[in-house]
Design an enzyme around this catalytic site. Structure first.
Site, PDB file in Angstrom:
ATOM      1  N   HIS A 400     -38.079  20.845 -50.025  1.00  0.00           N
ATOM      2  CA  HIS A 400     -36.670  20.961 -50.388  1.00  0.00           C
ATOM      3  C   HIS A 400     -36.629  21.152 -51.905  1.00  0.00           C
ATOM      4  O   HIS A 400     -37.643  20.964 -52.577  1.00  0.00           O
ATOM      5  CB  HIS A 400     -36.013  19.629 -49.981  1.00  0.00           C
ATOM      6  CG  HIS A 400     -34.524  19.587 -50.041  1.00  0.00           C
ATOM      7  ND1 HIS A 400     -33.708  20.569 -49.531  1.00  0.00           N
ATOM      8  CD2 HIS A 400     -33.684  18.619 -50.546  1.00  0.00           C
ATOM      9  CE1 HIS A 400     -32.442  20.211 -49.706  1.00  0.00           C
ATOM     10  NE2 HIS A 400     -32.395  19.033 -50.332  1.00  0.00           N
ATOM     11  N   ASN A 425     -28.187  16.446 -54.773  1.00  0.00           N
ATOM     12  CA  ASN A 425     -28.669  17.118 -53.572  1.00  0.00           C
ATOM     13  C   ASN A 425     -27.649  18.194 -53.195  1.00  0.00           C
ATOM     14  O   ASN A 425     -26.620  18.332 -53.865  1.00  0.00           O
ATOM     15  CB  ASN A 425     -28.825  16.071 -52.444  1.00  0.00           C
ATOM     16  CG  ASN A 425     -29.730  16.565 -51.334  1.00  0.00           C
ATOM     17  OD1 ASN A 425     -30.161  17.716 -51.322  1.00  0.00           O
ATOM     18  ND2 ASN A 425     -30.020  15.695 -50.389  1.00  0.00           N
TER      19      ASN A 425
END
Length: 467
Positions: A400, A425
């Protein structure tokens, strides 16, 4: 309590119908959604008996909650369509019910009809003909046992259910919520730029980009079920850096969709992509604002084609570019193209990352996401061992990318000091700490310090308000 012979029952029920015809100023009771022509869908159970409830005439308060609807224990319930409680005939009238009870499975205090299919979080469950309740055994993204284990352990962070993840399998989480392809060894070995700390230079114990550059640091984005963190983290870092380096003259939220649809060289849109390719595109082609080219949010539709690119740019000389089309969002006229200078990689020593962050703004970091990270609610994250005793398929991870925005340290109740990064995020503002998270700093937790990138916004004098 009263019982009555069948003859009387028929008379009473006839009287009921006459009363119904005469309306008596009362409307016919609407049939609750949980009931149907075969009467009650339950395979039995104690209702009237439990409450010792039996009423002669029509009585609306002679009713009980029943499978999300209401059933009655009065004589009026036995009309052409029944909304009597399952044990009404038995208990109030002493006669067998007029239809056989529907067979079903008892599960979690409810009865489910045979051959019905139900969802339990991410697993499909069926009530088999032998009245056995059977469910798939997929590990779910939101795992209540794991949440409990994390919160009972002393791990320095709290877990919880993020409702957007409910009903997804762990596999789907890894497949649709991440989406950064691990860089090739060639890129991983990219030349690092070493930031030199001056002798005696001390970095503060805490720093937050939004405090140093108020209004220039943008809020966390939401990639939905699009495995496009490569585009989201790149757009997020570039937005902040262009704003900081133009001294606030330009404060765009840059468009992840522009990257997802247009940066197609060795990139796979919502099925994953590479950071080096994204930065190459931002430098050579540039992107527009999110306002101009909004996210079209793909839900996990593997078959769906990536929407075609709606934004191209052409060179105007001096390395600048301009858009060759209007904004895909027809209500916006400002189709300025934003670009960056070549991307550079930082050393993986936390002091170097800190100095870069403090001087030039948020940085992009690769990280390995494990099954427990999806459950993060707050605190200082580190990967926990709670899944170690479980079968392999409960332990999954994928790559990620996120935006690191600051750092700090915290003293835990047991006296330990934990150093952490703060990062944004791209799972929306409802996840974690308002879309952000803190993660242990200085020990390369989940590879977060192994591949960190910085970039400069491409800003000319003409962008600084000298139009």
């Amino acid at each position: 309590m009263w019982r009555c012979p069948l003859g009387l029952l028929l008379l009473l029920s006839l009287a009921g119908h006459v009363a119904l015809g005469a309306k008596q100023g009362r409307v016919r009771r609407e049939l609750a959604p949980g009931l149907h022509l075969r009467g009650i869908r339950d395979a039995g159970g104690r209702y009237c008996q439990e409450q010792d409830l039996c009423c002669r005439g029509r009585a609306d308060d002679c009713a009980l909650p029943y499978l999300g609807a209401i059933c009655y224990c009065d004589l009026f319930c036995n009309r052409t369509v029944s909304d009597c409680c399952p044990d009404f005939w038995d208990f109030c009238l002493g006669v067998p019910p007029p239809f056989p009870p529907i067979q079903g499975c008892m599960h979690g205090g409810r009865i489910y009809p045979v051959l019905g299919t139900y969802w339990d979080n991410c697993n499909r469950c069926t009530c088999q003909e032998n009245r056995q309740w059977q469910c798939d055994q997929e590990p779910c993204l939101v795992d209540p046992d794991m949440i409990k284990a994390i919160n009972q352990g002393n791990y320095g962070w709290q877990a919880g259910n993020h409702s957007a993840f409910w009903g997804m399998t762990l596999d789907e989480g890894i497949r649709y919520r991440l989406g950064t392809i691990r860089p090739s060894s060639l890129v991983m070995n990219m030349h690092e730029i070493y930031t030199v700390l001056n002798p005696g230079e001390v970095l503060p114990t805490a720093f937050e980009a939004s405090e140093k550059w108020p209004n220039l640091i943008h809020e966390p984005l939401d990639q939905g079920n699009c495995a496009g963190s490569w585009a989201f983290s790149t757009a997020a870092v570039a937005s902040d850096r262009v704003s900081i380096h133009s001294l606030g003259h330009m404060t765009p939220v840059l468009s992840p969709q522009n990257l997802l649809s247009c940066d197609t060289h060795q990139q796979q849109g919502c099925r994953g992509g590479r950071l080096d390719g994204a930065w190459w595109f931002l430098r050579r082609r540039g992107v527009v604002s999110d306002h101009c080219y909004p996210f079209s949010g793909h839900e996990q539709d593997e078959a769906g084609p990536t929407p075609p690119c709606m934004m191209h740019s052409r060179a105007m000389g001096r390395g600048k570019r301009q858009a060759t089309a209007r904004c895909p969002n027809s209500h916006v006229n400002n189709n300025d193209i934003y670009q960056v200078t070549p991307v550079y990689r930082l050393g993986s020593n936390d002091k170097e990352i800190m100095k870069e962050l403090m001087e030039n703004g948020p940085v992009q970091a690769l990280m390995e996401v494990h099954e427990d990270f999806f459950l993060y609610k707050g605190g200082i994250y580190s990967h926990t061992p709670v899944s170690l005793g479980r079968p392999e398929r409960h332990r999954r991870h994928g790559t990620h990318s996120v935006k690191i925005t600051g750092w700090g340290e915290e003293t835990l109740p047991d006296g330990r000091t934990l150093k952490y990064w703060t990062a944004a995020n791209s799972w929306g503002p409802a996840w974690g700490e308002r879309g952000h998270f803190r993660i242990v700093r200085g020990v390369n937790e989940c590879d977060i310090e192994s591949f960190v990138l910085g970039v400069w916004g491409r800003v000319g004098m003409e962008d600084m308000g000298h139009h």
